[in-house]
Design an enzyme around this catalytic site. Structure first.
Site, PDB file in Angstrom:
ATOM      1  CD  GLU A 103       0.138  -0.353   3.139  1.00 41.62           C
ATOM      2  OE1 GLU A 103       1.374  -0.298   4.361  1.00 41.62           O
ATOM      3  OE2 GLU A 103       1.032  -2.546   2.454  1.00 41.62           O
TER       4      GLU A 103
ATOM      5  CG  ASP B  25      -1.072  -2.380   8.789  1.00 40.27           C
ATOM      6  OD1 ASP B  25      -1.833  -2.792   7.957  1.00 40.27           O
ATOM      7  OD2 ASP B  25       0.285  -3.265   7.863  1.00 40.27           O
TER       8      ASP B  25
ATOM      9  CD  GLU C  29      -1.992  -5.001  12.718  1.00 39.13           C
ATOM     10  OE1 GLU C  29      -1.189  -5.892  12.472  1.00 39.13           O
ATOM     11  OE2 GLU C  29      -3.112  -4.325  11.133  1.00 39.13           O
TER      12      GLU C  29
END
Length: 248
Positions: free
Chosen positions: A118, A148, A238
């Site tokens: 990303e 994230d 997460e």
């Protein structure tokens, strides 16, 4: 700036900066503790504060952008809220500081990008070698919540259904498919990739600097707003799952 980083090599020509990620001079590996996760956020913050910069090139080393973890590097301490707080802080720094850069960013994806791809596809101009492959191998298929930032970026690029499929299955998308899907702007032979990135950078640097800075700000407004809304909660989810999994 460059000498302080172990996983980042910097090359500057005038008002253009090339940032190349690496592992001991070879293809980059993502550290399980520290490494690129820590250093990229710091480097992006420094770059964002440079008033003389006109363009940034982000690329990898050798035949891979970042395709595996550094299993021989520093290991994280036993997971705890305090340890996750470091990851939480660095994770926010990584994306927020990249998006805080106010000059156009050009990514030259030189090969497989399986870990934090990303970062490359957040660039304003994304170039890929014909050997590039995009996937997320660090989260869903590894039993980790994709919180994230990948949970924001990939559904935005691929659409909600394809994005969720991509993150849950570890699907690999080759360079030509990435071009057809609009993930990348150009596909080139690997030996022509970096030259093309510099060609774009020099063209941008030759334009009025305020126009280019403000263009970058305008084009990333939606990205910055969505990341601001979703990154913190995603990292918290997460971390909760990671902490809960320790007793299993």
């Amino acid at each position: 700036m460059g000498g302080k980083y172990e996983t980042i090599a910097l090359r500057r020509e005038g008002d253009i900066l090339e940032l190349r990620i690496h592992h001991k001079g070879e293809a980059a590996r993502w550290g399980l503790w520290g490494g690129l996760h820590r250093e990229l956020g710091l480097a992006f913050a420094e770059i964002a504060s440079d008033p003389d910069l006109r363009a940034l090139i982000l690329t990898g080393t050798g035949d891979r952008f970042c395709a595996e973890f550094d299993m021989e590097g520093e290991m994280p301490p036993p997971m705890s809220p305090a340890v996750w707080d470091v990851i939480f802080r660095e994770g926010r720094s990584l994306l927020n500081n990249l998006l805080a850069i106010e000059v156009p960013v050009i990514a030259a994806v030189n090969g497989p990008a399986f870990i934090h791809a990303e970062l490359a596809v957040l660039a304003d101009i994304v170039l890929a070698s014909d050997t590039a492959v995009f996937a997320d191998k660090a989260h869903g298929v590894a039993g980790v919540v994709p919180g994230d930032g990948v949970h924001t970026i990939w559904p935005m690029l691929l659409g909600p259904n394809r994005g969720r499929y991509f993150l849950l299955t570890g699907q690999e998308i080759g360079a030509q498919e990435a071009l057809a899907l609009g993930i990348v702007g150009e596909v080139l032979p690997r030996d022509a990739l970096l030259d093309r990135a510099w060609e774009h950078a020099r063209a941008i640097a030759a334009r009025p600097p305020l126009a280019m800075r403000y263009t970058r700000i305008a084009l990333t407004t939606r990205l910055r707003e969505q990341v601001a809304r979703e990154l913190g909660p995603g990292l918290m989810l997460e971390g909760m799952a990671v902490l809960a999994g320790q007793g299993n």
